[in-house]
Design a protein around this motif. Structure first.
Motif, short mmCIF file in Angstrom:
data_model
loop_
_atom_site.label_atom_id
_atom_site.label_comp_id
_atom_site.label_asym_id
_atom_site.label_seq_id
_atom_site.Cartn_x
_atom_site.Cartn_y
_atom_site.Cartn_z
N TYR A 268 -82.32 29.39 -50.96
CA TYR A 268 -82.13 28.59 -49.74
C TYR A 268 -83.48 28.00 -49.36
CZ TYR A 268 -79.43 27.54 -45.45
OH TYR A 268 -78.74 26.92 -44.44
N GLN B 53 -81.81 33.76 -49.11
CA GLN B 53 -81.01 34.39 -48.08
C GLN B 53 -80.32 35.60 -48.69
OE1 GLN B 53 -80.59 33.48 -44.69
NE2 GLN B 53 -79.56 35.47 -44.57
N ARG C 249 -77.90 39.10 -48.12
CA ARG C 249 -76.99 39.87 -47.28
C ARG C 249 -77.01 41.30 -47.78
NH1 ARG C 249 -70.59 40.12 -45.81
NH2 ARG C 249 -70.92 40.52 -43.59
N GLY D 131 -78.17 40.03 -42.43
CA GLY D 131 -78.73 38.98 -43.23
C GLY D 131 -80.24 39.00 -43.10
N TYR E 80 -83.48 36.43 -44.24
CA TYR E 80 -84.03 35.26 -44.93
C TYR E 80 -85.50 35.50 -45.23
CZ TYR E 80 -85.52 30.68 -46.34
OH TYR E 80 -86.05 29.64 -47.07
N ASP F 95 -73.07 39.21 -38.91
CA ASP F 95 -74.40 38.83 -39.37
C ASP F 95 -74.42 37.46 -40.04
OD1 ASP F 95 -74.34 39.49 -42.66
OD2 ASP F 95 -72.88 40.55 -41.46
N GLU F 96 -73.25 36.89 -40.35
CA GLU F 96 -73.21 35.67 -41.14
C GLU F 96 -73.15 34.37 -40.34
OE1 GLU F 96 -71.42 36.40 -45.38
OE2 GLU F 96 -69.88 36.88 -43.88
N SER G 211 -76.68 32.79 -39.86
CA SER G 211 -77.32 32.54 -41.16
C SER G 211 -76.68 31.37 -41.88
CB SER G 211 -77.26 33.80 -42.03
OG SER G 211 -75.94 34.10 -42.42
N GLN G 212 -75.40 31.10 -41.59
CA GLN G 212 -74.69 30.01 -42.27
C GLN G 212 -74.63 28.72 -41.45
OE1 GLN G 212 -70.82 31.53 -43.35
NE2 GLN G 212 -71.65 32.99 -44.83
N GLN H 146 -83.21 28.47 -41.28
CA GLN H 146 -84.01 28.79 -42.47
C GLN H 146 -84.95 27.67 -42.89
OE1 GLN H 146 -80.70 29.25 -42.14
NE2 GLN H 146 -80.03 31.18 -43.05
N PHE I 39 -80.92 38.79 -39.38
CA PHE I 39 -79.68 38.55 -38.64
C PHE I 39 -78.87 39.84 -38.61
CE2 PHE I 39 -80.95 34.80 -41.04
CZ PHE I 39 -80.89 33.75 -40.13
#
Length: 285
Positions: A10, A15, A17, A32, A34, A59-60, A63-64, A69, A81
């Motif tokens: 990324y 990134q 998990r 998560g 990064y 947690d996603e 991050s998504q 990032q 995260f």
């Protein structure tokens, strides 16, 4: 929730998990992480921002969806995260509503026995940094900042005020600023902490700002004017009034005209927050 770890390229970094066993929460927790390009390129450890998410999130989500990032990579900052609550305990009623129980840990330590595993305050402030040091040794957990959204903004602000010696800076998108005076907070605090109002105040950013006696600091609060939760749930003006009465705190309060409570709004301004934290973390490249 599928317990599957991952690592995705990324921008200049990766990134991750991850899952780990939490003694504090009594279950396996997801998170998560990064890691910017600097994590791999630099001899010295990189600073870290803990991003605390809001109600219903895992947690996603951030991050998504947040786009954080890109800017973290530019400044050489790791971003963590955490999840928003314990999961898998099957407590009666834990999933009956979206604003209490699973996905709604409120970053407090519950004192009501039914919710004994809801210890997200200790998880974030004590257990998680230890795990990170073991798993990602080039993250400097002593050079850390906090940010969050909504319930997570509440968590970031309260954790900072209670631990100003542990964190360099704090910022928040649409935080629940005065939970003892809003429906979300009354429901959560009543359920997790019982009827003791003094215990509630220990997790309320407005109340903590009134009594803050730490070093001079600046907090950054970001709020969309078209946020449907603004007037009833978030109450930033209450926090502003408390800060204005305390000479030890300066507050940068940015109202964003026309923006709501969503990740579209967060992604629009997350660069401002990374730049704010980078100054405090001394992470400018």
């Amino acid at each position: 929730m599928a317990m599957q770890e991952s690592k995705k390229k990324y921008f200049g970094g990766f990134q991750h998990r991850k899952f780990h066993d939490s003694k504090v929460c009594g279950c396996k927790m997801s998170l998560g992480v990064y890691l910017p390009e600097a994590y791999y390129a630099e001899e010295s450890p990189v600073p870290v921002i803990y991003y605390l998410s809001g109600l219903t999130c895992t947690d996603e989500n951030a991050s998504q969806k947040s786009g954080i990032q890109r800017y973290a990579d530019e400044h050489g900052i790791a971003v963590v995260f955490p999840d928003t609550s314990p999961r898998g305990h099957n407590v009666d009623g834990e999933s009956d509503s979206w604003d209490f129980g699973v996905g709604a840990g409120f970053y407090i330590n519950a004192t009501e026995s039914k919710w004994k595993h809801w210890k997200m305050y200790d998880y974030v402030t004590k257990e998680l940094p230890v795990y990170l040091m073991e798993e990602f040794p080039n993250i400097d957990t002593t050079n850390a900042s906090l940010m969050g959204h909504s319930m997570g903004g509440h968590g970031a602000l309260t954790i900072f005020f209670k631990n100003y010696n542990k964190y360099k800076s704090v910022s928040a998108f649409s935080p629940i600023c005065n939970p003892i005076n809003c429906p979300w907070g009354k429901k959560a605090f009543g359920g997790y902490l019982g009827a003791n109002l003094e215990a509630w105040k220990q997790y309320d950013a407005t109340e903590l700002a009134k009594g803050y006696k730490g070093p001079k600091t600046e907090i950054f609060v970001d709020q969309g004017t078209a946020d449907s939760f603004l007037e009833e749930q978030l109450l930033p003006e209450n926090l502003k009034a408390a800060v204005e009465a305390n000479p030890s705190i300066d507050m940068r309060l940015e109202y964003r005209d026309g923006y709501d409570h969503s990740y579209f709004y967060i992604a629009s301004f997350v660069e401002d927050h990374i730049q704010f934290h980078a100054k405090h973390l001394k992470a400018e490249f």
